[in-house]
Design a protein around this motif. Structure first.
Motif, mmCIF file in Angstrom:
data_model
loop_
_atom_site.group_PDB
_atom_site.id
_atom_site.type_symbol
_atom_site.label_atom_id
_atom_site.label_comp_id
_atom_site.label_asym_id
_atom_site.label_seq_id
_atom_site.Cartn_x
_atom_site.Cartn_y
_atom_site.Cartn_z
ATOM 1 N N LYS A 188 55.876 62.170 29.170
ATOM 2 C CA LYS A 188 56.108 63.608 29.215
ATOM 3 C C LYS A 188 56.591 63.992 30.618
ATOM 4 N N LYS A 189 57.244 65.134 30.714
ATOM 5 C CA LYS A 189 57.778 65.572 31.995
ATOM 6 C C LYS A 189 56.682 66.082 32.927
ATOM 7 N N GLU A 190 55.546 66.491 32.355
ATOM 8 C CA GLU A 190 54.464 66.994 33.188
ATOM 9 C C GLU A 190 53.765 65.837 33.901
ATOM 10 N N ILE A 191 53.513 66.017 35.199
ATOM 11 C CA ILE A 191 52.726 65.024 35.932
ATOM 12 C C ILE A 191 51.295 65.073 35.406
ATOM 13 N N PRO A 192 50.679 63.915 35.057
ATOM 14 C CA PRO A 192 49.290 63.936 34.560
ATOM 15 C C PRO A 192 48.378 64.710 35.505
ATOM 16 N N PHE A 193 47.682 65.732 34.949
ATOM 17 C CA PHE A 193 46.943 66.660 35.803
ATOM 18 C C PHE A 193 45.684 67.154 35.105
ATOM 19 N N THR A 194 45.119 66.328 34.220
ATOM 20 C CA THR A 194 43.920 66.712 33.482
ATOM 21 C C THR A 194 42.717 65.959 34.034
ATOM 22 N N ASN A 195 41.683 66.684 34.460
ATOM 23 C CA ASN A 195 40.481 66.046 34.987
ATOM 24 C C ASN A 195 39.829 65.181 33.918
ATOM 25 N N LEU A 196 39.238 64.056 34.374
ATOM 26 C CA LEU A 196 38.653 63.095 33.447
ATOM 27 C C LEU A 196 37.278 62.665 33.933
ATOM 28 N N SER A 197 36.394 62.341 32.983
ATOM 29 C CA SER A 197 35.133 61.652 33.273
ATOM 30 C C SER A 197 35.126 60.379 32.442
ATOM 31 N N LEU A 198 34.968 59.240 33.118
ATOM 32 C CA LEU A 198 35.140 57.955 32.457
ATOM 33 C C LEU A 198 33.994 57.021 32.790
ATOM 34 N N THR A 199 33.744 56.087 31.884
ATOM 35 C CA THR A 199 32.937 54.916 32.199
ATOM 36 C C THR A 199 33.821 53.708 31.975
ATOM 37 N N LEU A 200 33.977 52.891 33.018
ATOM 38 C CA LEU A 200 34.844 51.720 32.961
ATOM 39 C C LEU A 200 33.978 50.468 33.030
ATOM 40 N N THR A 201 34.154 49.589 32.059
ATOM 41 C CA THR A 201 33.279 48.434 31.887
ATOM 42 C C THR A 201 34.038 47.137 32.169
ATOM 43 N N PRO A 202 33.479 46.248 32.996
ATOM 44 C CA PRO A 202 34.141 44.973 33.283
ATOM 45 C C PRO A 202 33.835 43.942 32.199
ATOM 46 N N PRO A 203 34.486 42.790 32.225
ATOM 47 C CA PRO A 203 34.127 41.707 31.297
ATOM 48 C C PRO A 203 32.678 41.279 31.474
ATOM 49 N N ASP A 204 32.126 40.708 30.410
ATOM 50 C CA ASP A 204 30.738 40.267 30.441
ATOM 51 C C ASP A 204 30.566 39.026 31.316
ATOM 52 N N GLU A 205 29.329 38.845 31.789
ATOM 53 C CA GLU A 205 28.998 37.627 32.534
ATOM 54 C C GLU A 205 29.109 36.416 31.619
ATOM 55 N N GLN A 206 29.489 35.283 32.214
ATOM 56 C CA GLN A 206 29.596 34.025 31.482
ATOM 57 C C GLN A 206 28.767 32.961 32.195
ATOM 58 N N THR A 207 28.232 32.040 31.446
ATOM 59 C CA THR A 207 27.460 30.951 32.057
ATOM 60 C C THR A 207 28.401 29.886 32.622
ATOM 61 N N ILE A 208 27.942 29.225 33.674
ATOM 62 C CA ILE A 208 28.703 28.155 34.315
ATOM 63 C C ILE A 208 27.952 26.847 34.089
ATOM 64 N N PRO A 209 28.630 25.780 33.669
ATOM 65 C CA PRO A 209 27.939 24.496 33.467
ATOM 66 C C PRO A 209 27.257 24.046 34.748
ATOM 67 N N PRO A 210 26.080 23.426 34.649
ATOM 68 C CA PRO A 210 25.358 23.000 35.852
ATOM 69 C C PRO A 210 26.072 21.867 36.582
ATOM 70 N N TYR A 211 25.741 21.732 37.857
ATOM 71 C CA TYR A 211 26.309 20.684 38.691
ATOM 72 C C TYR A 211 25.696 19.321 38.342
ATOM 73 N N ASP A 212 26.426 18.287 38.702
ATOM 74 C CA ASP A 212 25.880 16.936 38.669
ATOM 75 C C ASP A 212 25.087 16.737 39.958
ATOM 76 N N GLU A 213 23.772 16.710 39.847
ATOM 77 C CA GLU A 213 22.913 16.667 41.023
ATOM 78 C C GLU A 213 22.910 15.309 41.729
ATOM 79 N N SER A 214 23.480 14.282 41.106
ATOM 80 C CA SER A 214 23.406 12.940 41.685
ATOM 81 C C SER A 214 24.163 12.828 43.006
ATOM 82 N N THR A 215 25.132 13.702 43.230
ATOM 83 C CA THR A 215 25.928 13.646 44.465
ATOM 84 C C THR A 215 25.480 14.678 45.496
ATOM 85 N N ALA A 216 24.397 15.406 45.207
ATOM 86 C CA ALA A 216 24.010 16.536 46.052
ATOM 87 C C ALA A 216 23.650 16.105 47.473
ATOM 88 N N ASP A 217 22.891 15.029 47.605
ATOM 89 C CA ASP A 217 22.431 14.622 48.934
ATOM 90 C C ASP A 217 23.601 14.243 49.839
#
Length: 882
Positions: A371-400
Motif C-alpha cells: 500500500k502507498k501508506e507507510i505502516p503506522f499502526t501501533n502493535l503489541s506482539l509476543t515473539l517466540t523463538p525456536p524451542d530448545e533442543q538436546t545436544i548429544p553428550p560428549y565422549d568423556e574418554s578424551t576429556a583428560d
C-alpha cells in the motif's frame, strides 16, 4: 628386462606429463575462466588509472595456476582491497595458497571449486587484512606433519587457542595478526583469525555467522572446515576433542539464520540468499537446526503479483527488527527462505508502497499487500523463538587429555602476555616525559602486544609537542591502541598545525575530538592528514575552508558512488577514495570528515545517524554527499519528548536492550544509534530530530527467550514538540518452582564449604557453575561486574563454582580479569563434579555452562538458566527482587 624398465619409465613420464596437463588449471571450466578474465580486465582499468604497476605482474612469467588465482582474486575482491593492496601482495597470497596445496596432502585432495572459494581468498570478512597467511603457514607446517585431515583440523584450533581467547571488543574487526598481538578478540575476530589459520595450511574454511540470535540479544560467529569431503563446525580458538562440538551448538539449534559470505560467484549445494558480480551469500541453516521454508507472496492493491519487491525477513533482537535475510520476489510475487521455526516480522516494499506483518512460527506462507501508506499502526506482539533442543553428550574418554591441552594453551598465552610492558616501565616513561603516570599506564596496558608502538611514540615526543601529543592519544579508542603505528601517530601530530583551526580558542574539547583526532568511524586509522594536505593545492584548501560544502561538492564531482562492489563493508581509507575515485557512501563520509579535519575544520559523523557534519558559526551542519541534486542537508527539525510510564516493567531503561528509535528513510525504518548517548540517563528525554516518521520499539524478554514487544509510531513535525510516553511491557508471571534441591547439600567453597541452607538463610542465593575461560561464562561475569554495586547493595549471596576440570583461574580477581565484582561472592571448585551432578538431578535437564540458579531457603529453584544468554545480570536481579 631393460625394455620393460625403459617402457615403465617412459610410461611414468607420460603419465606425469598428462597429470600436469590435466591439472594445470586452477579454475575448472573454460566458461568460468572466461568470465573471471573478463571481470579481471574491468577491475584492472580501475587500478591502472592510479597505479600501473599491476601490468608488471600481468606481463611477468607466471604459471597458469598463479595467473588464474591472481585474476580470480582481483575479479572479485571488494573495492577496499582494490585500493589498498598492491599487486605484489595479491600474487604473494596466491603463491602461498599454492604452496600449501603442494605441502599438505589434504590440500591436494580438495575439489577445485572448494579450494578456489575457501582456501585461496586472503579475506574472511570485514577485517583489516595483513600478512597472516605467510606467518601462520611457517608456524603450523611442522606441527601438522604426520597428521590426517581430521587431526590437523583439531590441532590448528589448539594452536589458535594458544594465541587468542575471547574478549568483547568494538565493532571494527582487527586483522588476524592484531588478534595474535592482542591475545584476544571478540567472536568475529576469533573466527576471522581461525579461518585465516586454516586456509594458510590448505584446509578449506569459512566463517559462519548467526546475524542475531532469536532467544537472546546477541549474535555469534564460528568456523566450518572442509574435512574428508564434508563441512564440520567448531568454535574458533575454543578447541574440542572432536569436530562438530561447541558451546554454541545448543543456541544454534534455536537460530533463525546462519549464513556466510563467499568470495566470488559460488554455485555450491547450499541455498543462495544472494549472488552479485562479486560475492555469494549462502544459507547454512539446515546444518544446524530444524527448519521450515517460509514463502512470502506480495501483491499490489488490485491483487496482482509484484515482481522485484524487496522483502526483509526481520528478527527481534536488541529491541529492533533486524533483517536476517533480504530477498526479492519473482514474477509470481514470491520469495522463499529456509529459516528456523520461530516468529519473524516481514517488511516488503517497492516503489513507495509498503507492507509489514508478523509471520508466526507455525506459518509456512504469508501474504502481503503493498500500500502507498507507510505502516503506522501501533502493535503489541509476543515473539517466540525456536524451542530448545538436546545436544548429544560428549565422549568423556578424551576429556583428560583435552583439558590438559587447554590448560597448556592458557599457559602459553599467559607467558606471551607476561612479555607486555609493566606498570613500572610505564611510570618511568611518564616521569621522564612529565605526563600522567595513570594515563600513560592506561595507554600502554591497553595497547597489549602493540605497546612498543605507543611507547616509542611517547618516548620520541618533543617537549614542545607533549601537550598536543598526549591529547591525540586520548582521542583513540582502545582497539586503536592495539594496531596503530608510531609513524601514523606522528603523521597526524606533525601536520595538525598546518592550517589554523576554524574554532574559538576556548573550544579545546571540540578541537581534540573533531580536528585533532584521527579516529572518525569504524575505519582502520591511516596517515590521511598529510596525504590530503599534499593532495590538494593551497588554493583548493582555501576554497574548502571558506565553505566546507565545497568538499562535499568535490566528492560529488570526482568520486563515483558504488553501492555494490564494497560488499564486505571494509572502509576505503581517505587516501584510497582519493586515488581510486570510487567508494561506498560510508567511505565517502569518512573522506569528507578527514578532509575537513586535515584543513582545520571541525567535523564528525553525527552520533545517531552517522551522517557527515561540519561545525561552523556555533552549530553542526549536515552535508549530503550521496544525493546528486543537493549538497547541503537542510531538513527542518522538531522535538520529540520521551516520558517514561511510571508503571513500566523496567526501572532503568537501556537503549538496545529495552527500546530503540528508528527513522523512516530510503524505504524502511533505520535504527538510530543512541547506545553511548547520555540523553536517556534520565526521563523525560528531549531529542531534536529531522522531521519525518519514526518507529519506537520496546521489548522485554522472558527467560524462555520469548519477547513481549510494543511498536509505536510517531511523526515529528518541523518546529513542533511531540510528547510520547514509553512503556516497557511486563514479563512477570506467577512464581514457579522449577525444581527442588536438598538444602543440606554442601557447596564446595574453596575456603569454607557451606550448605545451601546456610547461604540462603536470610535471602535467596545465586548458585552458578562456571567455565571462566568459555565465552558464555564471560558474558555472565561481565554482566555481574557491570552490576556489581547493585548486587552488593541487595546483599544476596552469590556462589561461583568452578566446574570440574575448568579451574585454570582460581581466584576472583583473575576470574573477573581485574574488574569489580560484588562483595557477596564466594568462590568454589567442584573438583570431582559431584556438586554439578546433584544440581543436574534437581533441575532435571541437560546442563551447559554457565549453570545459574536462584535458590530460596526451602531449596526451591525459582530461576534457572543453562548455557549462553545475554543480560543474565539483569534477569538475576529481577529474580532476586521478585
Amino acid at each position: 628386462m631393460k625394455k620393460i624398465v625403459t617402457i615403465s619409465a617412459l610410461l611414468l613420464i607420460i603419465l606425469s606429463s598428462c597429470d600436469t596437463i590435466l591439472n594445470r588449471h586452477l579454475i575448472k571450466g573454460s566458461d568460468k575462466r572466461k568470465e573471471v578474465h573478463a571481470q579481471f580486465e574491468e577491475r584492472v582499468k580501475l587500478i591502472a588509472a592510479y597505479d600501473s604497476s599491476i601490468y608488471k605482474i600481468i606481463n611477468s612469467e607466471l604459471t597458469t595456476k598463479e595467473r588464474e588465482g591472481f585474476e580470480f582474486l582481483y575479479a572479485y575482491m571488494p573495492l577496499s582491497d582494490l585500493a589498498m593492496h598492491s599487486p605484489e601482495y595479491v600474487l604473494k597470497n596466491v603463491q602461498l595458497a599454492l604452496k600449501a596445496r603442494k605441502e599438505f596432502k589434504w590440500a591436494r585432495k580438495v575439489p577445485a571449486d572448494i579450494f578456489l572459494h575457501f582456501v585461496l581468498p586472503y579475506r574472511v570478512n570485514n577485517e583489516y587484512t595483513d600478512n597472516a597467511r605467510e606467518i601462520f603457514f611457517e608456524e603450523l607446517k611442522e606441527r601438522l606433519l604426520g597428521l590426517d585431515t581430521y587431526q590437523a583440523a583439531l590441532e590448528v584450533n589448539y594452536w589458535c587457542h594458544e594465541k587468542v581467547t575471547y574478549q568483547s571488543t568494538d565493532e571494527r574487526t582487527c586483522g588476524p595478526l592484531t588478534a595474535v598481538r592482542s591475545a584476544f578478540g571478540r567472536c568475529g575476530e576469533e573466527s576471522t583469525f581461525a579461518v585465516a589459520a586454516y586456509r594458510s595450511v590448505g584446509i578449506p574454511a569459512r566463517q559462519v555467522y548467526s546475524p542475531r540470535w532469536a532467544h537472546t540479544d546477541d549474535n555469534h560467529a564460528w568456523v566450518e572446515v572442509w574435512v574428508d569431503g564434508k563441512w564440520h563446525f567448531l568454535g574458533a580458538c575454543e578447541p574440542e576433542p572432536e569436530l562438530d562440538r561447541g558451546w554454541f551448538a545448543g543456541p544454534a539449534k534455536r537460530a533463525m539464520m546462519t549464513r556466510t559470505f563467499v568470495f566470488g560467484k559460488y554455485n555450491g549445494p547450499e541455498e543462495q540468499l544472494k549472488q552479485t558480480n562479486f560475492y555469494t551469500e549462502i544459507n547454512l541453516m539446515p546444518n544446524y537446526a530444524p527448519t521450515r521454508k517460509l514463502t512470502v507472496t506480495v501483491t499490489d492493491s488490485t491483487g496482482n503479483p509484484v515482481e522485484g519487491a524487496k522483502v526483509e525477513y526481520q528478527l527481534y533482537n536488541y529491541a529492533e527488527f533486524y533483517p536476517i535475510a533480504t530477498l526479492q520476489t519473482n514474477a509470481n510475487g514470491l520469495c522463499t527462505l529456509t529459516t528456523g521455526i520461530g516468529d519473524l516480522m516481514i517488511w516488503a516494499q517497492k516503489d513507495n508502497t509498503y507492507a509489514f506483518s508478523k509471520a508466526d512460527r507455525n506459518q509456512n506462507d504469508i501474504y502481503l499487500t503493498l500500500k502507498k501508506e507507510i505502516p503506522f499502526t501501533n502493535l503489541s506482539l509476543t515473539l517466540t523463538p525456536p524451542d530448545e533442543q538436546t545436544i548429544p553428550p560428549y565422549d568423556e574418554s578424551t576429556a583428560d587429555e583435552h583439558n590438559r591441552r587447554v590448560k597448556q594453551g592458557n599457559e602459553i598465552r599467559s607467558n606471551y602476555i607476561s612479555t607486555f610492558i609493566d606498570s613500572a616501565s610505564a611510570a618511568n616513561l611518564a616521569m621522564e616525559k612529565g605526563i600522567s603516570i595513570d594515563e600513560t599506564w592506561k595507554w600502554l596496558s591497553k595497547s597489549r602486544g602493540n605497546w612498543n608502538e605507543i611507547y616509542n611514540y611517547i618516548k620520541n615526543l618533543d617537549t614542545k609537542d607533549i601537550s598536543v601529543g598526549v591529547a591525540l592519544l586520548s582521542t583513540l579508542r582502545e582497539k586503536d591502541l592495539r594496531d596503530i603505528t608510531t609513524d601514523v601517530l606522528f603523521d597526524h601530530l606533525s601536520r595538525i598545525d598546518s592550517f589554523p583551526a576554524l574554532l574559538e580558542s576556548r573550544m579545546v574539547k571540540e578541537f581534540d575530538s573533531y580536528i585533532l583526532s584521527p579516529r572518525i568511524g569504524r575505519e582502520f586509522i591511516t596517515p590521511w592528514r598529510s596525504f590530503l594536505q599534499d593532495a590538494f593545492t593551497f588554493e583548493e584548501i582555501g576554497f574548502f575552508r571558506n565553505n566546507p560544502q565545497n568538499i562535499a561538492q568535490w566528492i560529488k564531482e570526482f568520486v563515483t558512488l558504488d553501492t555494490e562492489s564494497n560488499y564486505y563493508r571494509v572502509l576505503l581509507s581517505p587516501e584510497s577514495v582519493y586515488r581510486i575515485r570510487r567508494a561506498d557512501e560510508y567511505s565517502m563520509a569518512i573522506f569528507f570528515v578527514a578532509a575537513c579535519r586535515s584543513f582545520g575544520i571541525a567535523a564528525r559523523l553525527e552520533p545517531a545517524s552517522k551522517k557527515p557534519q561540519y561545525f561552523m558559526k556555533g552549530k553542526w551542519i549536515d552535508v549530503n554527499i550521496a544525493d546528486e541534486k543537493e549538497t547541503q542537508a537542510t531538513t527542518p527539525t522538531g522535538m520529540l519528548i520521551i516520558n517514561l510510564d511510571k508503571n513500566s516493567a523496567v526501572e532503568q531503561l537501556k537503549y538496545y536492550t529495552h527500546f530503540t528509535i528508528a527513522r523512516f528513510e530510503k524505504g524502511k525504518y533505520s535504527t538510530l544509534d543512541y547506545e553511548e548517548s547520555p540523553l536517556f540517563n534520565k526521563f523525560p528525554a528531549a531529542l531534536e530530530l529531522p522531521e519525518g516518521f519514526y518507529r519506537i520499539v520496546t521489548g522485554n524478554r522472558h527467560k524462555s527467550g520469548a519477547v513481549n514487544c510494543n511498536v509505536y509510531y510517531v511523526r515529528v513535525e518541523s518546529g513542533k514538540k511531540i510528547q510520547f510516553t514509553l512503556t516497557i511491557p511486563s514479563t512477570q508471571t506467577e512464581k514457579m518452582v522449577l525444581g527442588t534441591i536438598s538444602t543440606d547439600i554442601t557447596i564446595p567453597f574453596i575456603q569454607n564449604p557451606q550448605t545451601i541452607e546456610q547461604i540462603t538463610k536470610d535471602k535467596p542465593a545465586i548458585v552458578a557453575i562456571i567455565d571462566p575461560l568459555a565465552e558464555p561464562t564471560k558474558h555472565l561475569l561481565r554482566d555481574i561486574s557491570s552490576l556489581s554495586s547493585e548486587f552488593s547493595g541487595i546483599g544476596n549471596s552469590i556462589a561461583l563454582i568452578l566446574a570440574s576440570g575448568k579451574s585454570a583461574k582460581t581466584d576472583l580477581t583473575s576470574i573477573f580479569d581485574g574488574k569489580p565484582y560484588p562483595n557477596t561472592i564466594t568462590l568454589g571448585n567442584d573438583i570431582n563434579g559431584q556438586f554439578e551432578a546433584k544440581v543436574g538431578q534437581a533441575v532435571g535437564k541437560q546442563l551447559e555452562y554457565p549453570v545459574v540458579l536462584v535458590v530460596n531457603n526451602n531449596g526451591e529453584i525459582v530461576y534457572h538458566s543453562s548455557g549462553y544468554s545475554i543480560n543474565l545480570g539483569e534477569q538475576l536481579l529481577s529474580a532476586l527482587k521478585q
